[in-house]
Design an enzyme around this catalytic site. Structure first.
Site, PDB file in Angstrom:
ATOM      1  N   GLY A  63      46.591  57.155  49.063  1.00  0.00           N
ATOM      2  CA  GLY A  63      47.263  57.936  48.043  1.00  0.00           C
ATOM      3  C   GLY A  63      47.328  57.111  46.773  1.00  0.00           C
ATOM      4  O   GLY A  63      46.652  56.097  46.640  1.00  0.00           O
TER       5      GLY A  63
ATOM      6  N   ASP B 170      55.166  67.902  41.842  1.00  0.00           N
ATOM      7  CA  ASP B 170      53.719  67.948  42.094  1.00  0.00           C
ATOM      8  C   ASP B 170      53.395  68.817  43.310  1.00  0.00           C
ATOM      9  O   ASP B 170      52.600  68.438  44.164  1.00  0.00           O
ATOM     10  CB  ASP B 170      53.180  66.531  42.291  1.00  0.00           C
ATOM     11  CG  ASP B 170      51.668  66.438  42.061  1.00  0.00           C
ATOM     12  OD1 ASP B 170      51.112  67.348  41.423  1.00  0.00           O
ATOM     13  OD2 ASP B 170      51.055  65.462  42.527  1.00  0.00           O
TER      14      ASP B 170
ATOM     15  N   LYS C  58      52.306  54.214  55.982  1.00  0.00           N
ATOM     16  CA  LYS C  58      51.848  54.021  54.608  1.00  0.00           C
ATOM     17  C   LYS C  58      52.228  52.605  54.193  1.00  0.00           C
ATOM     18  O   LYS C  58      53.385  52.209  54.293  1.00  0.00           O
ATOM     19  CB  LYS C  58      52.508  55.042  53.696  1.00  0.00           C
ATOM     20  CG  LYS C  58      52.292  54.806  52.204  1.00  0.00           C
ATOM     21  CD  LYS C  58      50.876  55.128  51.791  1.00  0.00           C
ATOM     22  CE  LYS C  58      50.701  54.942  50.297  1.00  0.00           C
ATOM     23  NZ  LYS C  58      51.433  55.915  49.509  1.00  0.00           N
TER      24      LYS C  58
ATOM     25  N   LEU D 136      47.632  52.606  51.166  1.00  0.00           N
ATOM     26  CA  LEU D 136      46.758  53.060  52.243  1.00  0.00           C
ATOM     27  C   LEU D 136      47.568  53.627  53.399  1.00  0.00           C
ATOM     28  O   LEU D 136      48.708  53.236  53.632  1.00  0.00           O
ATOM     29  CB  LEU D 136      45.895  51.890  52.734  1.00  0.00           C
ATOM     30  CG  LEU D 136      44.948  51.283  51.689  1.00  0.00           C
ATOM     31  CD1 LEU D 136      44.289  50.031  52.247  1.00  0.00           C
ATOM     32  CD2 LEU D 136      43.888  52.295  51.277  1.00  0.00           C
TER      33      LEU D 136
ATOM     34  N   GLY E 149      43.285  57.334  55.207  1.00  0.00           N
ATOM     35  CA  GLY E 149      43.345  57.890  53.867  1.00  0.00           C
ATOM     36  C   GLY E 149      44.077  56.977  52.911  1.00  0.00           C
ATOM     37  O   GLY E 149      44.524  55.891  53.269  1.00  0.00           O
TER      38      GLY E 149
ATOM     39  N   PHE F  84      49.566  55.209  45.766  1.00  0.00           N
ATOM     40  CA  PHE F  84      50.314  53.962  45.858  1.00  0.00           C
ATOM     41  C   PHE F  84      49.872  53.049  46.987  1.00  0.00           C
ATOM     42  O   PHE F  84      50.303  51.906  47.051  1.00  0.00           O
ATOM     43  CB  PHE F  84      51.815  54.257  46.018  1.00  0.00           C
ATOM     44  CG  PHE F  84      52.438  54.841  44.796  1.00  0.00           C
ATOM     45  CD1 PHE F  84      52.951  54.025  43.807  1.00  0.00           C
ATOM     46  CD2 PHE F  84      52.494  56.212  44.613  1.00  0.00           C
ATOM     47  CE1 PHE F  84      53.522  54.559  42.667  1.00  0.00           C
ATOM     48  CE2 PHE F  84      53.069  56.749  43.480  1.00  0.00           C
ATOM     49  CZ  PHE F  84      53.588  55.926  42.500  1.00  0.00           C
TER      50      PHE F  84
END
Length: 386
Positions: free
Chosen positions: A46, A164, A71, A50, A44, A48
């Site tokens: 996000g 968020d 990440k 991978l 996946g 900022f």
């Protein structure tokens, strides 16, 4: 709430970020503790970077059953860390934040990347919400609210807000379907650096930051995130999970309309509840939760225990208790006049642990006072809430 001022503008969308380049499976990264980690397949991305499956380095390739994820982000400063152990030992058996295993720098092709290792997590609650016909059972919603209060109180006590909260940022444990974690700290903000609270200040250049259907009225006005904003966002999540949709979801492409609809809802919470539920199905505890959050000032410390007691009273009213079991069986909630609108399934989570509240944004990604510029673009829907 502070006095109403002239409506803020829509603001400009930030420039699209360039994600870190994709690394091949088998790439080895070494963290600051000299421990080596091997990357598996990417699973996946996000805002900022991978996200990869990962395991401690060995001769074996990383399989689909990997227990960890890494990440990898590009050109970001070092994360700040804090310990969960005391909080969990003295208050809870479980706190819904990912466990941090290590972080470091990695060089490839003359470029430097920062990475972080945390536990692998499972599916997000937005997918579960869609699978359940966009209704969660009342007991489940109240349980989730209680868990979010625990997580947010922990974050707030470390001088940060999340900004968020939403179903797509709540992930179930990979191995335990009864544990849920709040992830994606890409909009996290330090509201009280060294204990000094930020001042309330509207900035038209930062309007509507966050995810449009849930973001706080403060954020709509370009005000830096605060603790009451987190709880306002939670209240919108609870409403949506119970009734299927929020009254302003018909016009998410119009941020000013959404802002004004939320302001109207805050000014008349009873009317807001009537727009979401039929008269016989109004959950009293949700209205009380909304009213308690409305009473908070920008700098106020939320009454976490009082908010917990409100949600606990809701469980008691339906002869239930928080037994630790998350039951996603579809709820039979009647709604007044609203037809469910297909919602957005959230993007893959941003793998940042509770220890990475801030220091993840470069000057390009944030304002002069440290507030984020990133905005989630709304999905266009039709209709109107009058």
């Amino acid at each position: 709430m502070p006095p109403k001022t002239k409506a803020a503008g829509k603001g400009k969308a930030p420039a699209k970020r360039k994600l870190a380049e994709e690394f091949p499976p088998g790439e080895v990264l070494t963290d600051t503790g000299k421990k080596s980690w091997k990357l598996g397949a990417p699973i996946g991305k996000g805002g900022f970077g991978l996200i990869y499956l990962a395991d401690p380095n060995s001769d074996k390739p990383v399989g689909t059953d990997a227990r960890y994820v890494i990440k990898v982000v590009k050109q970001l400063p070092a994360p700040e860390t804090c310990s969960l152990s005391k909080w969990i030992t003295h208050r809870l058996k479980h706190l819904g934040v990912p466990r941090y295993w290590g972080s470091g720098l990695h060089e490839r092709g003359g470029k430097r990347y920062r990475f972080m290792v945390i536990d692998r997590l499972g599916t997000d609650l937005q997918k579960k919400f869609e699978e359940c016909g966009r209704r969660f059972p009342r007991k489940l919603v109240l349980q989730l609210g209680l868990r979010l209060l625990d997580v947010l109180e922990f974050i707030h006590e470390h001088e940060y807000v999340h900004a968020d909260v939403k179903a797509s940022n709540l992930l179930l444990s990979h191995g335990d379907p009864n544990q849920v974690y709040l992830v994606d700290y890409g909009l996290a903000y330090r509201y009280a650096p060294d204990g000094v609270l930020k001042e309330y200040k509207e900035d038209p250049k930062k309007c509507h930051d966050g995810t449009i259907e849930f973001t706080s009225i403060d954020a709509h006005k370009g005000v830096s995130p605060c603790r009451r904003g987190d709880l306002e966002i939670v209240s919108y999540c609870l409403l949506q999970w119970l009734c299927g949709r929020l009254p302003w979801e018909d016009r998410l492409q119009d941020p000013a309309y959404v802002r004004d609809a939320k302001i109207r809802g805050q000014e008349n919470i009873s009317e807001l509840m009537s727009s979401c539920f039929s008269s016989q199905d109004k959950p009293d505890e949700i209205q009380r939760f909304l009213e308690e959050v409305k009473s908070l000032g920008y700098k106020d410390k939320p009454p976490y225990e009082k908010l917990r007691s409100i949600l606990q009273s809701g469980l008691k009213s339906i002869q239930a208790r928080d037994d630790g079991q998350l039951n996603f069986t579809a709820a039979s909630v009647k709604v007044s006049t609203h037809t469910p609108v297909p919602g957005r399934v959230g993007s893959q989570w941003v793998c940042t642990e509770v220890v990475v509240f801030v220091s993840q944004r470069t000057a390009e990604d944030s304002g002069a006072d440290g507030s984020p510029k990133r905005k989630k673009r709304p999905t266009k829907k039709t209709g109107e809430w009058a």
